[in-house]
Design a protein around this motif. Structure first.
Motif, short mmCIF file in Angstrom:
data_model
loop_
_atom_site.label_atom_id
_atom_site.label_comp_id
_atom_site.label_asym_id
_atom_site.label_seq_id
_atom_site.Cartn_x
_atom_site.Cartn_y
_atom_site.Cartn_z
N ASP A 116 129.21 106.26 11.21
CA ASP A 116 129.92 104.99 11.07
C ASP A 116 130.91 105.10 9.91
OD1 ASP A 116 130.74 102.38 10.81
OD2 ASP A 116 128.84 101.65 10.01
N HIS A 121 132.77 102.96 4.11
CA HIS A 121 132.07 104.21 4.39
C HIS A 121 133.03 105.37 4.63
CE1 HIS A 121 128.09 102.59 4.38
NE2 HIS A 121 128.32 101.75 5.36
N PRO A 131 125.68 106.20 7.48
CA PRO A 131 125.33 104.80 7.23
C PRO A 131 124.34 104.21 8.23
CG PRO A 131 127.70 105.12 7.05
CD PRO A 131 127.15 106.38 7.63
N GLN A 132 124.28 104.79 9.43
CA GLN A 132 123.37 104.24 10.44
C GLN A 132 121.91 104.31 10.00
OE1 GLN A 132 126.05 106.17 11.07
NE2 GLN A 132 126.61 106.18 13.24
N ASN A 135 121.28 101.34 7.65
CA ASN A 135 121.50 100.14 8.47
C ASN A 135 120.28 99.83 9.32
OD1 ASN A 135 122.47 98.98 11.31
ND2 ASN A 135 123.93 98.30 9.77
N GLN A 136 119.75 100.84 9.99
CA GLN A 136 118.56 100.65 10.83
C GLN A 136 117.35 100.23 10.00
OE1 GLN A 136 117.86 101.08 14.29
NE2 GLN A 136 120.07 101.10 14.61
N LYS A 139 117.58 96.58 8.38
CA LYS A 139 117.38 95.50 9.36
C LYS A 139 115.92 95.37 9.76
CE LYS A 139 121.97 95.60 11.53
NZ LYS A 139 122.71 96.01 12.76
N THR A 158 123.88 103.59 0.95
CA THR A 158 122.87 102.53 1.07
C THR A 158 123.34 101.23 0.44
OG1 THR A 158 121.00 104.07 1.17
CG2 THR A 158 120.52 101.83 0.43
N GLU A 161 125.75 99.35 2.61
CA GLU A 161 125.03 98.66 3.70
C GLU A 161 124.32 97.42 3.18
OE1 GLU A 161 124.84 99.05 7.16
OE2 GLU A 161 126.63 100.19 6.63
N LYS A 164 126.86 94.75 2.90
CA LYS A 164 127.27 94.26 4.22
C LYS A 164 126.21 93.36 4.85
CE LYS A 164 129.24 97.25 7.07
NZ LYS A 164 129.52 98.54 7.78
N LEU A 165 124.94 93.67 4.58
CA LEU A 165 123.83 92.98 5.25
C LEU A 165 123.19 91.87 4.40
CD1 LEU A 165 122.09 96.10 6.86
CD2 LEU A 165 123.49 94.39 8.04
#
Length: 348
Positions: A116, A121, A131-132, A135-136, A139, A158, A161, A164-165
């Motif tokens: 990603d 990134h 980044p995935q 991210n996983q 979440k 990290t 992310e 972002k989250l």
């Protein structure tokens, strides 16, 4: 388009001979909604947005049910998904609508064709992970507003992310260069949530985390993600305390253990720790760093929840050298690394 399911569902449950007819009518309406991935549906004053393909799947399941009791079960499940929220203590997922989280991987084999590169990134820092991965994990194992600790922050994957989250975060790294790059990357990421994302140049085996927690008036971190050096494959600094400068495997594990011992008390009970690590091949021998690290964590008060194998197709060291590495593998009698591990632990 807004579809009111209240009348359809109520009439279906009270006069079941018309159940299929009523739901077929609703299904036809939904199919006519073009180029919309989600649809607003109303039920007893509640308006909820549901993914179109999932709603179609649920209504089709009701229509094709072999018995009225089974159809009624599916109807009640649909109502619950629209009107009730079921959450765990560690994430923001509504488990009554679990089908909607099709972006979350629940298998132990993670295959990503490319990294990603959205937002801040980039792959400019040698050794950073994609980044995935955070991210996983974020979440699944954190809520908005939780605190995340990354003791090997690197270029800040990290932390980006987290920003972002909507998670608060602290990233620590021994390298001034890494932290400067981390801050630069974080500055490029648009802030969508009111969160604190901090960085610190320090040795994670000695840093005083209690001071940091007092500063932000919190007692614990809710999640820790560790992406340590894969021993000496990449030399990150000339610092003696840098894990990539360990003289032996035993010294590498001992140094990693000191980091664990320093941060372990500040992870909230029953919350999770993830370690991303790959193995090493040296002097004609496969060195199973991943499983050695796993054992090091299990010696502390953790239980193992999952071992995830994640693929990687290309690395900086092997870029444009596929033929050479294939030749080396055939000559040396070994197999080329195409994976790394994500070990997921829970604090007891």
């Amino acid at each position: 388009m807004k579809i009111d399911l209240t009348t359809i569902i109520k009439s279906s449950l009270t006069s079941h001979p018309k159940l299929k007819e009523n739901f077929k009518s609703a299904l036809n309406k939904i199919h006519k909604v073009k180029e919309k991935p989600s649809i607003q549906i109303g039920f007893e004053g509640i308006v909820s947005e549901i993914k179109k393909d999932i709603l179609i799947e649920d209504l089709t399941q009701i229509i094709e049910a072999q018995t009225f009791e089974r159809a009624k079960y599916y109807v009640n499940r649909l109502i619950k998904g629209i009107t009730e929220v079921k959450q765990s203590k560690i994430n923001d997922l509504n488990l009554n609508r679990w089908k909607e989280y099709d972006d979350l991987i629940t298998d132990s084999l993670w295959i990503f064709n490319k990294r990603d590169k959205s937002g801040a990134h980039n792959a400019g820092y040698w050794g950073n992970f994609i980044p995935q991965i955070p991210n996983q994990l974020l979440k699944r194992f954190t809520k908005k507003g939780d605190w995340v600790l990354d003791p090997f922050a690197g270029s800040g994957t990290t932390l980006i992310e987290c920003k972002k989250l909507g998670r608060n975060a602290l990233g620590i790294d021994l390298s001034d260069k890494a932290i400067n790059l981390c801050n630069e990357n974080l500055g490029k990421e648009k802030k969508s949530f009111d969160v604190s994302v901090e960085t610190l140049t320090a040795d994670s085996s000695e840093v005083d985390l209690k001071k940091f927690l007092i500063k932000y008036q919190i007692k614990y971190f809710q999640f820790i993600i560790m992406h340590p050096p894969y021993w000496d494959i990449i030399k990150f600094t000339s610092e003696k305390k840098d894990l990539s400068n360990a003289a032996t495997t035993e010294e590498f594990l001992k140094m990693f253990g000191k980091v664990l011992d320093n941060i372990f008390p500040f992870l909230e009970k029953k919350r999770h720790l993830a370690v991303v690590i790959g193995d090493k091949y040296s002097n004609g021998e496969w060195v199973p760093l991943g499983f050695l690290i796993m054992e090091e964590v299990l010696r502390r008060n953790f239980k193992l929840k999952s071992i995830i194998v994640k693929n990687f197709e290309d690395t900086t060291a092997k870029r444009n050298q596929k033929e050479l590495w294939r030749y080396r593998a055939l000559v040396g009698g070994f197999y080329i690394f195409k994976h790394e591990y994500i070990f997921l632990f829970q604090k007891r």
